[in-house]
Design an enzyme around this catalytic site. Structure first.
Site, PDB file in Angstrom:
ATOM      1  N   HIS A 168      40.952 -31.672  -1.022  1.00 56.33           N
ATOM      2  CA  HIS A 168      41.830 -31.654  -0.002  1.00 56.33           C
ATOM      3  C   HIS A 168      42.372 -30.208  -0.184  1.00 56.33           C
ATOM      4  O   HIS A 168      42.940 -29.547   0.816  1.00 56.33           O
ATOM      5  CB  HIS A 168      43.061 -32.558   0.001  1.00 56.33           C
ATOM      6  CG  HIS A 168      42.560 -33.883   0.265  1.00 56.33           C
ATOM      7  ND1 HIS A 168      42.250 -34.925  -0.939  1.00 56.33           N
ATOM      8  CD2 HIS A 168      41.931 -34.641   1.447  1.00 56.33           C
ATOM      9  CE1 HIS A 168      41.799 -35.968  -0.476  1.00 56.33           C
ATOM     10  NE2 HIS A 168      41.707 -35.892   0.679  1.00 56.33           N
TER      11      HIS A 168
ATOM     12  N   GLY B  73      36.431 -32.219   5.545  1.00 57.88           N
ATOM     13  CA  GLY B  73      35.486 -31.816   4.554  1.00 57.88           C
ATOM     14  C   GLY B  73      34.040 -32.304   4.801  1.00 57.88           C
ATOM     15  O   GLY B  73      33.743 -33.312   5.449  1.00 57.88           O
ATOM     16  N   GLN B  74      33.043 -31.433   4.350  1.00 56.24           N
ATOM     17  CA  GLN B  74      31.596 -31.759   4.731  1.00 56.24           C
ATOM     18  C   GLN B  74      31.028 -33.169   4.016  1.00 56.24           C
ATOM     19  O   GLN B  74      29.942 -33.371   4.191  1.00 56.24           O
ATOM     20  CB  GLN B  74      30.876 -30.497   4.531  1.00 56.24           C
ATOM     21  CG  GLN B  74      30.915 -29.692   5.406  1.00 56.24           C
ATOM     22  CD  GLN B  74      30.169 -28.424   5.210  1.00 56.24           C
ATOM     23  OE1 GLN B  74      29.568 -28.233   4.074  1.00 56.24           O
ATOM     24  NE2 GLN B  74      30.495 -27.183   5.935  1.00 56.24           N
TER      25      GLN B  74
ATOM     26  N   GLN C  35      31.354 -38.396   9.625  1.00 60.36           N
ATOM     27  CA  GLN C  35      32.639 -38.324  10.466  1.00 60.36           C
ATOM     28  C   GLN C  35      32.908 -36.916  11.178  1.00 60.36           C
ATOM     29  O   GLN C  35      33.341 -36.786  12.197  1.00 60.36           O
ATOM     30  CB  GLN C  35      33.758 -38.332   9.376  1.00 60.36           C
ATOM     31  CG  GLN C  35      35.121 -38.146   9.731  1.00 60.36           C
ATOM     32  CD  GLN C  35      36.132 -38.595   8.815  1.00 60.36           C
ATOM     33  OE1 GLN C  35      36.543 -39.793   8.405  1.00 60.36           O
ATOM     34  NE2 GLN C  35      36.678 -37.596   8.089  1.00 60.36           N
TER      35      GLN C  35
ATOM     36  N   VAL D 245      33.705 -30.270  -2.387  1.00 61.65           N
ATOM     37  CA  VAL D 245      34.280 -29.727  -3.766  1.00 61.65           C
ATOM     38  C   VAL D 245      33.481 -30.723  -4.839  1.00 61.65           C
ATOM     39  O   VAL D 245      33.855 -31.956  -4.636  1.00 61.65           O
ATOM     40  CB  VAL D 245      35.560 -29.442  -3.962  1.00 61.65           C
ATOM     41  CG1 VAL D 245      36.315 -29.428  -5.279  1.00 61.65           C
ATOM     42  CG2 VAL D 245      36.169 -28.475  -2.684  1.00 61.65           C
TER      43      VAL D 245
ATOM     44  N   LEU E 204      34.343 -34.949  -5.361  1.00 64.04           N
ATOM     45  CA  LEU E 204      35.556 -35.299  -5.313  1.00 64.04           C
ATOM     46  C   LEU E 204      35.688 -36.359  -4.076  1.00 64.04           C
ATOM     47  O   LEU E 204      35.456 -36.095  -3.073  1.00 64.04           O
ATOM     48  CB  LEU E 204      36.625 -34.237  -5.220  1.00 64.04           C
ATOM     49  CG  LEU E 204      36.505 -33.297  -6.546  1.00 64.04           C
ATOM     50  CD1 LEU E 204      37.748 -32.025  -6.237  1.00 64.04           C
ATOM     51  CD2 LEU E 204      36.881 -33.794  -7.631  1.00 64.04           C
ATOM     52  N   SER E 205      36.514 -37.357  -4.565  1.00 62.31           N
ATOM     53  CA  SER E 205      36.825 -38.484  -3.810  1.00 62.31           C
ATOM     54  C   SER E 205      37.868 -39.271  -4.123  1.00 62.31           C
ATOM     55  O   SER E 205      38.262 -39.173  -5.374  1.00 62.31           O
ATOM     56  CB  SER E 205      35.631 -39.172  -3.470  1.00 62.31           C
ATOM     57  OG  SER E 205      35.979 -40.562  -2.693  1.00 62.31           O
ATOM     58  N   SER E 206      38.828 -39.626  -3.230  1.00 61.87           N
ATOM     59  CA  SER E 206      40.346 -40.446  -3.872  1.00 61.87           C
ATOM     60  C   SER E 206      39.797 -41.650  -4.445  1.00 61.87           C
ATOM     61  O   SER E 206      40.320 -42.314  -4.793  1.00 61.87           O
ATOM     62  CB  SER E 206      41.051 -40.693  -2.461  1.00 61.87           C
ATOM     63  OG  SER E 206      41.376 -39.441  -1.765  1.00 61.87           O
TER      64      SER E 206
END
Length: 358
Positions: A78, A210-211, A216, A239, A247-249
């Protein structure tokens, strides 16, 4: 897009940026009812407070506004979006980060209730990355029809749950029924509905995504084109951590063992990329070798799909190794994978240039 963003906004609805800025007082005080200022960043909760934040830019030459839409639990991915947004609008522009956990895009058995809420940390990260404003509205602010009814505020309130939430929604169409849409029915209807609403509320010149969420991103681009939204959509590269994991929440849900299994997603994609000079079949076979090994690991990785996809419409270019034809033609493609480990579902993808090595 044709025409300037300012001209597009001037002809649009009252929710657009020019009208929003004109409605605000010429000199708004730092706090004066327009949200909470936290050092250099302002937290706002309502669309009226958000409109007031634009007052300082003046009405004659409105600054460009960039918006980064998130569900919170912000991470370095982010931050990359926010930094890119700042580069796009320059020092005189405004960067808005939205933080909203959208109930419409969660299915009845998904993780709406346990999705991480970390607003204080989100504010700090957004400020450090260069944002001016964090817009963190309530469900009732985004979906006023839910106020007082409890609709759309708990688990099971996803877009497939009948009449909860707004009566009129954006339908993603066939493009939203493939891949992620097949595994999460109605998910993209909920995504596009909230993105459309937030685009109206924030009225940006540019909006960044984000790609990693490639389907989406493709659907948002399609919606903006098909419905003539006056905004530029920018995709920002994924990223990754030092070991390659995107990276992911949701990564925070993983135990150490589950995380080791989940690394197979990125390893499979990189194996495919490395094998691509030998052809699409070889690339897909290399990826499947990695995923098959992870399926035998403990805890196992359970793959939902691995597919080579046309990024323009998210149709599959080839179904499995051994097929040929369209996938062998030169052009851009996305290799996408989705899998579950433990109770967590993860997605990843990489862009591939087909035919570049021939």
């Amino acid at each position: 897009m044709k025409g300037t963003a300012g001209n597009a906004r001037a002809a649009a609805s009252p929710g657009t940026a020019d009208s929003a800025r004109a409605a605000a007082p010429a000199e708004a005080p730092a706090n004066g009812g327009t949200g909470t200022r936290r050092q250099g960043i302002r937290l706002v909760r309502t669309s009226a407070e958000l409109r007031a934040t634009a007052a300082g830019f003046g009405n004659d030459a409105p600054a460009r506004r960039a918006v980064v839409m998130t569900m919170g639990a912000l991470h370095a991915g982010h931050a990359s979006l926010v930094r890119t947004a700042r580069e796009r609008v320059g020092p005189s522009g405004q960067v808005v980060v939205t933080v909203f956990v959208n109930p419409l895009q969660f299915g009845p058995s998904e993780d709406l209730d346990r999705y991480p809420r970390t607003l204080d940390a989100d504010l700090a990260l957004a400020e450090e990355a260069g944002a001016d404003v964090v817009f963190a509205p309530s469900v009732e602010e985004v979906y006023p029809e839910s106020a007082g009814s409890g609709a759309g505020t708990g688990s099971g309130s996803g877009s497939g749950s009948g009449t909860a939430g707004p009566q009129v929604r954006i339908a993603a169409g066939p493009m939203g029924e493939r891949f992620e849409g097949a595994y999460r029915p109605g998910h993209f209807d909920g995504v596009l509905t909230v993105v459309a609403k937030l685009l109206h509320l924030t009225a940006p010149d540019v909006s960044l995504y984000g790609q990693k969420d490639a389907q989406q991103l493709a659907l948002i681009r399609r919606m903006v084109t098909d419905l003539n939204f006056p905004v530029e959509i920018v995709g920002v590269p994924t990223v990754r951590e030092s070991d390659g994991m995107a990276l992911s929440s949701r990564n925070r849900y993983l135990s150490p063992g589950e995380r080791e299994s989940a690394l197979a997603l990125s390893r499979a994609l990189f194996a495919a990329r490395d094998a691509l000079p030998d052809g699409v079949d070889a690339a897909l076979a290399a990826a499947r070798t990695v995923l098959d090994a992870a399926a035998r690991h403990e805890p196992p990785l359970n793959v939902d799909y691995l597919a080579l996809i046309d990024p323009a419409d998210f149709t599959e270019l080839t179904g499995r190794a051994g097929e040929s034809g369209a996938a062998e033609q030169p052009g851009e493609a996305v290799l996408a994978v989705a899998a579950r480990v433990g109770g967590t579902r993860l997605i990843d993808n990489i862009p591939l240039a087909l035919g570049a090595h021939r």
